[in-house]
Design a protein around this motif. Structure first.
Motif, PDB file in Angstrom:
ATOM      1  N   HIS A 139      -1.644   4.478  -0.798  1.00  0.00           N
ATOM      2  CA  HIS A 139      -2.247   4.132  -2.076  1.00  0.00           C
ATOM      3  C   HIS A 139      -1.795   2.740  -2.531  1.00  0.00           C
ATOM      4  O   HIS A 139      -2.619   1.906  -2.930  1.00  0.00           O
ATOM      5  CB  HIS A 139      -1.815   5.191  -3.094  1.00  0.00           C
ATOM      6  CG  HIS A 139      -2.440   5.022  -4.428  1.00  0.00           C
ATOM      7  ND1 HIS A 139      -3.794   5.057  -4.620  1.00  0.00           N
ATOM      8  CD2 HIS A 139      -1.871   4.791  -5.640  1.00  0.00           C
ATOM      9  CE1 HIS A 139      -4.042   4.863  -5.901  1.00  0.00           C
ATOM     10  NE2 HIS A 139      -2.902   4.685  -6.534  1.00  0.00           N
ATOM     11  N   GLU A 140      -0.493   2.524  -2.419  1.00  0.00           N
ATOM     12  CA  GLU A 140       0.056   1.231  -2.858  1.00  0.00           C
ATOM     13  C   GLU A 140      -0.500   0.082  -2.013  1.00  0.00           C
ATOM     14  O   GLU A 140      -0.860  -0.973  -2.531  1.00  0.00           O
ATOM     15  CB  GLU A 140       1.596   1.240  -2.769  1.00  0.00           C
ATOM     16  CG  GLU A 140       2.263   2.016  -3.890  1.00  0.00           C
ATOM     17  CD  GLU A 140       1.738   1.602  -5.268  1.00  0.00           C
ATOM     18  OE1 GLU A 140       1.609   0.389  -5.509  1.00  0.00           O
ATOM     19  OE2 GLU A 140       1.405   2.494  -6.077  1.00  0.00           O
ATOM     20  N   THR A 141      -0.549   0.310  -0.689  1.00  0.00           N
ATOM     21  CA  THR A 141      -1.064  -0.746   0.192  1.00  0.00           C
ATOM     22  C   THR A 141      -2.504  -1.065  -0.167  1.00  0.00           C
ATOM     23  O   THR A 141      -2.895  -2.232  -0.273  1.00  0.00           O
ATOM     24  CB  THR A 141      -1.009  -0.298   1.669  1.00  0.00           C
ATOM     25  OG1 THR A 141       0.323   0.111   1.938  1.00  0.00           O
ATOM     26  CG2 THR A 141      -1.409  -1.404   2.616  1.00  0.00           C
ATOM     27  N   PHE A 142      -3.294  -0.021  -0.381  1.00  0.00           N
ATOM     28  CA  PHE A 142      -4.703  -0.258  -0.720  1.00  0.00           C
ATOM     29  C   PHE A 142      -4.807  -1.086  -1.998  1.00  0.00           C
ATOM     30  O   PHE A 142      -5.561  -2.051  -2.076  1.00  0.00           O
ATOM     31  CB  PHE A 142      -5.453   1.076  -0.897  1.00  0.00           C
ATOM     32  CG  PHE A 142      -6.895   0.890  -1.258  1.00  0.00           C
ATOM     33  CD1 PHE A 142      -7.833   0.526  -0.297  1.00  0.00           C
ATOM     34  CD2 PHE A 142      -7.327   1.038  -2.579  1.00  0.00           C
ATOM     35  CE1 PHE A 142      -9.166   0.325  -0.644  1.00  0.00           C
ATOM     36  CE2 PHE A 142      -8.656   0.833  -2.923  1.00  0.00           C
ATOM     37  CZ  PHE A 142      -9.578   0.481  -1.949  1.00  0.00           C
ATOM     38  N   ARG A 143      -3.990  -0.695  -2.984  1.00  0.00           N
ATOM     39  CA  ARG A 143      -4.060  -1.419  -4.271  1.00  0.00           C
ATOM     40  C   ARG A 143      -3.653  -2.875  -4.113  1.00  0.00           C
ATOM     41  O   ARG A 143      -4.293  -3.774  -4.652  1.00  0.00           O
ATOM     42  CB  ARG A 143      -3.166  -0.734  -5.304  1.00  0.00           C
ATOM     43  CG  ARG A 143      -3.878   0.442  -5.918  1.00  0.00           C
ATOM     44  CD  ARG A 143      -3.169   0.970  -7.107  1.00  0.00           C
ATOM     45  NE  ARG A 143      -2.573  -0.108  -7.914  1.00  0.00           N
ATOM     46  CZ  ARG A 143      -1.922   0.110  -9.037  1.00  0.00           C
ATOM     47  NH1 ARG A 143      -1.790   1.334  -9.477  1.00  0.00           N
ATOM     48  NH2 ARG A 143      -1.405  -0.877  -9.718  1.00  0.00           N
ATOM     49  N   SER A 144      -2.577  -3.097  -3.357  1.00  0.00           N
ATOM     50  CA  SER A 144      -2.123  -4.490  -3.267  1.00  0.00           C
ATOM     51  C   SER A 144      -3.083  -5.336  -2.412  1.00  0.00           C
ATOM     52  O   SER A 144      -3.286  -6.507  -2.685  1.00  0.00           O
ATOM     53  CB  SER A 144      -0.693  -4.562  -2.735  1.00  0.00           C
ATOM     54  OG  SER A 144      -0.688  -4.186  -1.389  1.00  0.00           O
TER      55      SER A 144
END
Ligand code: PHE
Length: 454
Positions: A139-144
């Protein structure tokens, strides 16, 4: 009209073999629509219930519309605008080309963003940055990766690559790419599905995807399944019409339509089989929307030996599949500028790329600074997607179907199918019945149902 063998004086390019015609239409149909959009739409709209409606719209409504587009395109040997000028000069039917051009620009705008993410994920995989170890990492990777200006840059890069391929023309650029890479993508998808079979919650994933809960079939699910079916088959926008204008006279339209629908659906189902067992095995929610595939797949790769390599191969192929679809979208406006406005192909490509670039930027920023800017509760990205898939494509499909069934001279229609199904006397009357009644009425009822009138 250049549909009799002796009459082909036109200098338009033509696909060089029957295999190329099928490979290219499948290349247009198979893309992010199958691998990115289908799983997330199915996830949001109830899995099996959505799947059932989707299959109905592909095979009962989509196939006749595909035949309608094919026959209009090959009978006229013209683009989505010019086709109606040739077949029914001086009538308002040419305006249906306008719907196609608008829809293709809207689709290309948000599609380029997702294709840009695909490119970005290729690079991240290559650098070993997609090695997720816990549930929030995806999730974090997608957001960043999608939130900042990165996505904007990758959208622009993707559009530049697309323009380059389009500039190389119909035969060379598109055919070569489709013929080689589509079969490879297919093999990779099958490999991932086999991998998925060994995940702990394979059964749960299959249950979600294939076991319909009939109470979940609502007007909203029907509208979205219809939009997905048309989007996935590239219908209602004029892509298939324009491509079929490059088919040779010996291409069997009915068989090409069936092969396209079957292969396209197969790829969507394989994508579902690849994704949903992973979603449940990793304790994620199927209702994540557009991020679903990008957040879930790195997990799947992470569980495999040489995961980063698999991730890289997968995203490269997804990128190519997107490219073969965007090339077919671009072809609509380029053929229009080139053939109707007599602008050179090079200039036509530049004009249509510039228009899409503006749309692409608005959609890319919908995940960043424009995330809170909404129209009717939707960001630019969601609005462009909704407007094109759920409104313009069904309207376009309805018009093509009505045109082929009611307006186009029957001799043109008969000629388009006479080679292919000459001995099947039931085929043409059945097809005409679907074009005249079943498809337009079904699409219209779903619209009325959605806006709450019935
Ligand atoms: N069918 C393509 C896909 O599934 C998208 C597309 C829509 C292409 C409309 C052309 C026209 O990705």
């Amino acid at each position: 009209m250049a549909n009799g063998k002796g009459q082909q004086k036109s200098v338009r390019a033509m696909f060089t073999s029957r295999f190329a015609a099928v490979a290219t239409t499948v290349g247009s149909a198979v893309g992010l629509g199958n691998i990115w959009r289908f799983p997330y739409e199915a996830g949001v709209h109830g899995g099996g219930a959505f799947m059932l409606c989707y299959l109905f719209f592909v095979f009962v409504i989509g196939m006749p519309v595909l035949c309608a587009e094919f026959s209009i395109g090959r009978a006229s040997r013209a683009n989505a605008f010019g086709a109606f000028d040739k077949l029914s000069p001086g009538t308002p039917w040419r305006m249906s080309g306008l719907i196609g051009i608008t829809a293709s620009v809207l689709i290309l705008s948000f599609y380029a963003v997702v294709a840009g993410w695909t490119l970005e994920y290729c690079v991240e995989a290559l650098c070993g940055n997609l090695d997720f170890t816990d549930r929030t990492a995806g999730h974090e990777t997608f957001r960043s990766l999608t939130g900042g200006t990165h996505a904007l840059v990758w959208t622009v890069i993707f559009l530049a690559v697309n323009s380059f391929v389009v500039l190389r023309g119909v035969n060379k650029g598109i055919e070569r790419l489709c013929n080689v890479l589509m079969p490879v993508l297919f093999v990779i998808l099958v490999t991932f599905c086999i991998r998925s079979f060994f995940l702990p919650k394979f059964g749960e994933g299959m249950h979600f995807l294939f076991d319909p809960d009939f109470s979940k079939i609502t007007p909203d699910v029907m509208l979205n399944a219809m939009g997905q079916a048309f989007f996935s088959l590239s219908l209602g926008v004029g892509s298939m019409l324009t491509y079929s204008s490059y088919f040779s006279d010996s291409t069997n339209l009915a068989r090409t339509a069936l092969s396209t629908a079957l292969l396209d659906t197969l790829v969507a189902i394989l994508a579902g089989v690849m994704i949903f067992p992973a979603v449940f095995s990793f304790g994620l929610s199927p209702e994540q929307g557009p991020a679903l595939v990008f957040e879930v797949l790195p997990y799947v790769f992470n569980q495999m030996p040489l995961g980063a390599l698999w991730a890289f191969i997968f995203f490269v192929l997804l990128f190519v599949a997107s490219l073969t679809s965007t090339v077919s979208m671009s072809e609509i406006s380029i053929a229009y500028f080139n053939e109707e406005r007599h602008i050179s192909r090079r200039k036509a490509t530049l004009i249509s790329s510039a228009i899409t670039l503006v749309g692409g930027i608005l959609c890319a920023l919908s995940f960043g600074v424009l995330a809170d800017f909404t129209i009717c509760g939707k960001t630019f990205f969601n609005l462009f997607d909704f407007m094109s898939s759920n409104i313009l494509l069904p309207i376009g499909a309805m018009l093509y179907s009505i045109y082929a069934g009611w307006v186009m001279k029957r001799k043109y229609l008969t000629r388009q199918f006479s080679d292919s199904v000459g001995h099947l006397s039931w085929f043409l009357p059945l097809l005409v019945f679907f074009m005249r009644w079943v498809c337009p009425v079904a699409i219209f009822i779903i619209f009325l149902n959605t806006i709450g009138l019935i």
